[in-house]
Design a protein around this motif. Structure first.
Motif, mmCIF file in Angstrom:
data_model
loop_
_atom_site.group_PDB
_atom_site.id
_atom_site.type_symbol
_atom_site.label_atom_id
_atom_site.label_comp_id
_atom_site.label_asym_id
_atom_site.label_seq_id
_atom_site.Cartn_x
_atom_site.Cartn_y
_atom_site.Cartn_z
ATOM 1 N N ARG A 37 0.823 -1.210 0.000
ATOM 2 C CA ARG A 37 0.000 0.000 0.000
ATOM 3 C C ARG A 37 0.856 1.260 0.000
ATOM 4 N NH1 ARG A 37 -5.576 -0.817 0.842
ATOM 5 N NH2 ARG A 37 -5.665 1.387 0.301
ATOM 6 N N PHE A 38 2.133 1.115 0.331
ATOM 7 C CA PHE A 38 3.067 2.232 0.332
ATOM 8 C C PHE A 38 4.221 1.919 -0.614
ATOM 9 C CE2 PHE A 38 0.890 2.492 4.379
ATOM 10 C CZ PHE A 38 0.697 3.856 4.566
ATOM 11 N N MET A 39 4.786 2.973 -1.206
ATOM 12 C CA MET A 39 5.907 2.803 -2.116
ATOM 13 C C MET A 39 6.836 4.011 -2.003
ATOM 14 S SD MET A 39 5.822 2.256 -6.257
ATOM 15 C CE MET A 39 5.436 3.980 -6.584
ATOM 16 N N VAL A 40 8.127 3.749 -2.113
ATOM 17 C CA VAL A 40 9.129 4.807 -2.080
ATOM 18 C C VAL A 40 9.391 5.276 -3.511
ATOM 19 C CG1 VAL A 40 11.477 5.417 -1.384
ATOM 20 C CG2 VAL A 40 10.170 3.745 -0.035
ATOM 21 N N CYS A 41 9.471 6.586 -3.688
ATOM 22 C CA CYS A 41 9.803 7.136 -5.008
ATOM 23 C C CYS A 41 10.776 8.294 -4.840
ATOM 24 C CB CYS A 41 8.555 7.581 -5.758
ATOM 25 S SG CYS A 41 7.757 9.054 -5.088
ATOM 26 N N ASP A 42 11.417 8.684 -5.934
ATOM 27 C CA ASP A 42 12.288 9.850 -5.893
ATOM 28 C C ASP A 42 11.442 11.111 -6.064
ATOM 29 O OD1 ASP A 42 11.740 10.211 -8.614
ATOM 30 O OD2 ASP A 42 13.659 9.415 -9.285
ATOM 31 N N PRO A 43 12.029 12.305 -5.951
ATOM 32 C CA PRO A 43 11.223 13.526 -6.037
ATOM 33 C C PRO A 43 10.453 13.678 -7.342
ATOM 34 C CG PRO A 43 13.341 14.024 -5.040
ATOM 35 C CD PRO A 43 13.423 12.599 -5.528
ATOM 36 N N GLU A 44 10.915 13.027 -8.420
ATOM 37 C CA GLU A 44 10.217 13.101 -9.709
ATOM 38 C C GLU A 44 9.114 12.062 -9.835
ATOM 39 O OE1 GLU A 44 13.763 13.297 -9.596
ATOM 40 O OE2 GLU A 44 13.291 15.450 -9.502
ATOM 41 N N GLY A 45 8.975 11.188 -8.826
ATOM 42 C CA GLY A 45 7.912 10.200 -8.845
ATOM 43 C C GLY A 45 8.300 8.840 -9.396
ATOM 44 N N ARG A 46 9.571 8.640 -9.709
ATOM 45 C CA ARG A 46 10.005 7.321 -10.194
ATOM 46 C C ARG A 46 10.160 6.370 -9.018
ATOM 47 N NH1 ARG A 46 13.104 10.848 -13.522
ATOM 48 N NH2 ARG A 46 14.719 10.844 -11.919
ATOM 49 N N TRP A 111 12.693 11.167 7.432
ATOM 50 C CA TRP A 111 13.226 9.990 8.145
ATOM 51 C C TRP A 111 13.711 8.941 7.143
ATOM 52 C CZ3 TRP A 111 12.087 4.805 8.294
ATOM 53 C CH2 TRP A 111 12.527 4.073 9.401
ATOM 54 N N LEU A 112 12.889 8.675 6.147
ATOM 55 C CA LEU A 112 13.236 7.662 5.154
ATOM 56 C C LEU A 112 14.386 8.138 4.276
ATOM 57 C CD1 LEU A 112 12.427 4.875 4.169
ATOM 58 C CD2 LEU A 112 10.701 5.946 2.705
ATOM 59 N N GLY A 113 14.390 9.421 3.938
ATOM 60 C CA GLY A 113 15.477 9.963 3.136
ATOM 61 C C GLY A 113 16.807 9.917 3.868
ATOM 62 N N PRO A 119 16.984 12.125 -1.259
ATOM 63 C CA PRO A 119 15.620 12.642 -1.084
ATOM 64 C C PRO A 119 14.591 11.686 -1.672
ATOM 65 C CG PRO A 119 16.766 13.837 -2.816
ATOM 66 C CD PRO A 119 17.795 12.952 -2.173
ATOM 67 N N VAL A 120 13.580 11.353 -0.887
ATOM 68 C CA VAL A 120 12.544 10.424 -1.338
ATOM 69 C C VAL A 120 11.187 10.864 -0.793
ATOM 70 C CG1 VAL A 120 14.109 8.436 -1.468
ATOM 71 C CG2 VAL A 120 12.839 8.877 0.650
ATOM 72 N N HIS A 121 10.144 10.291 -1.373
ATOM 73 C CA HIS A 121 8.794 10.415 -0.848
ATOM 74 C C HIS A 121 8.247 9.010 -0.603
ATOM 75 C CE1 HIS A 121 8.863 14.622 -1.718
ATOM 76 N NE2 HIS A 121 8.822 14.471 -3.033
ATOM 77 N N LEU A 122 7.419 8.886 0.424
ATOM 78 C CA LEU A 122 6.666 7.656 0.646
ATOM 79 C C LEU A 122 5.230 7.934 0.214
ATOM 80 C CD1 LEU A 122 6.859 4.748 1.756
ATOM 81 C CD2 LEU A 122 6.083 5.647 3.961
ATOM 82 N N ILE A 123 4.735 7.130 -0.712
ATOM 83 C CA ILE A 123 3.427 7.373 -1.322
ATOM 84 C C ILE A 123 2.447 6.290 -0.890
ATOM 85 C CG2 ILE A 123 2.187 7.647 -3.498
ATOM 86 C CD1 ILE A 123 4.214 9.850 -2.971
#
Length: 266
Positions: A37-46, A111-113, A119-123
């Motif tokens: 249900r969660f996924m890590v991506c870079d700032p561009e969404g990849r 925290w994840l970054g 730099p990352v996002h958790l989506i």
């Protein structure tokens, strides 16, 4: 040989993160509850997976009633409350698919970054995050690579071990549904199965990559590229691809429970 049964159930709340073993789990058409249900991506969404960032294999998720506790080596755990998931949406790329998910609080991203040193996002994949398998509308899927569930067979794993790769565990193959009680590779001939009240369609064999050569606990790569090397020698699909396990679609949702019999429908 005894009748096949469901021997293990696993979910991976964060794509490429550590698994959670469950005695039972509800399965819907998009997959098991709280699986990927969660996924890590870079700032561009990849999307970022353990293929390029093996430290994700050591990211542990603990499910609690109102959220998720994330733990990782060298980091104090952080509590992600579901109510704090933001309304802000971001398009993310999973292979060739683009899907919009929800952003988590910036503190969790930070925290994840810090753990991944980038730099990352958790989506979060909420009910409005619509994605389908094989671009077929009746086959929705969450953040899994391509299909809602992955099935593996304990005796197929033993066939690899019998070739000398004795210390290889099932965790390397990241299944959701594990069965036992049938001979190795029997699953290659199945098309539809039932586990209790749940009905599943075996869509295609699961092609394997270098990720299975990494220890699921440490992230270290096997010095001789096992078990991929042995698997390539002893088991391939009809078109020559190195495969282990089968991708599943859910045709009848319901509750899966370890120990339930597996019925071969077709």
């Amino acid at each position: 040989m005894p009748s096949p049964v469901l021997s293990e159930l696993f979910i991976y709340p964060v794509k490429s993160g550590a698994p959670i073993s469950l005695p039972s789990a509800w399965v819907e058409t998009r997959g098991l509850a709280m699986d990927r249900r969660f996924m890590v991506c870079d700032p561009e969404g990849r999307f970022i997976t353990a293929r390029e960032e093996p430290r994700l294999l050591k990211l542990i998720s603990t499910l609690v009633h109102d959220g998720l506790i994330l733990s990782a080596p060298g980091k104090l755990p952080i509590y992600l409350h579901y109510q704090d998931i933001r309304d802000q949406r971001q398009d993310v790329q999973v292979w060739n698919d683009i899907v919009a998910g929800k952003r988590v609080p910036e503190s969790v991203d930070q925290w994840l970054g810090d753990y991944l040193e980038q730099p990352v996002h958790l989506i979060y994949n909420d009910p409005d995050s619509y994605r389908v398998a094989g671009r077929t509308p009746e086959r929705p899927v969450l953040f899994a690579d391509g299909y809602p569930l992955l099935l593996t067979n304990e005796d197929s794993l033993q066939a690899i071990r019998d070739e000398g790769v004795s210390n290889i565990e099932m965790r390397r193959f990241r299944p959701n549904v594990v069965i036992k009680g049938v001979q190795a590779w029997a699953e290659d001939s199945w098309r539809r199965i039932a586990i209790g009240e749940v009905e599943l369609e075996l869509v295609k064999p699961c092609e394997r990559c270098v990720l299975i050569t990494r220890d699921p606990l440490t992230g270290e790569k096997h010095p001789r590229s096992e078990p991929l090397r042995t698997l390539a020698r002893i088991h391939r699909s009809d078109d020559g691809r190195v495969c282990f396990g089968h991708n599943l679609m859910v045709t009848k949702p319901g509750l899966l429970t370890v120990g339930e019999p597996v019925t071969i429908l077709e």
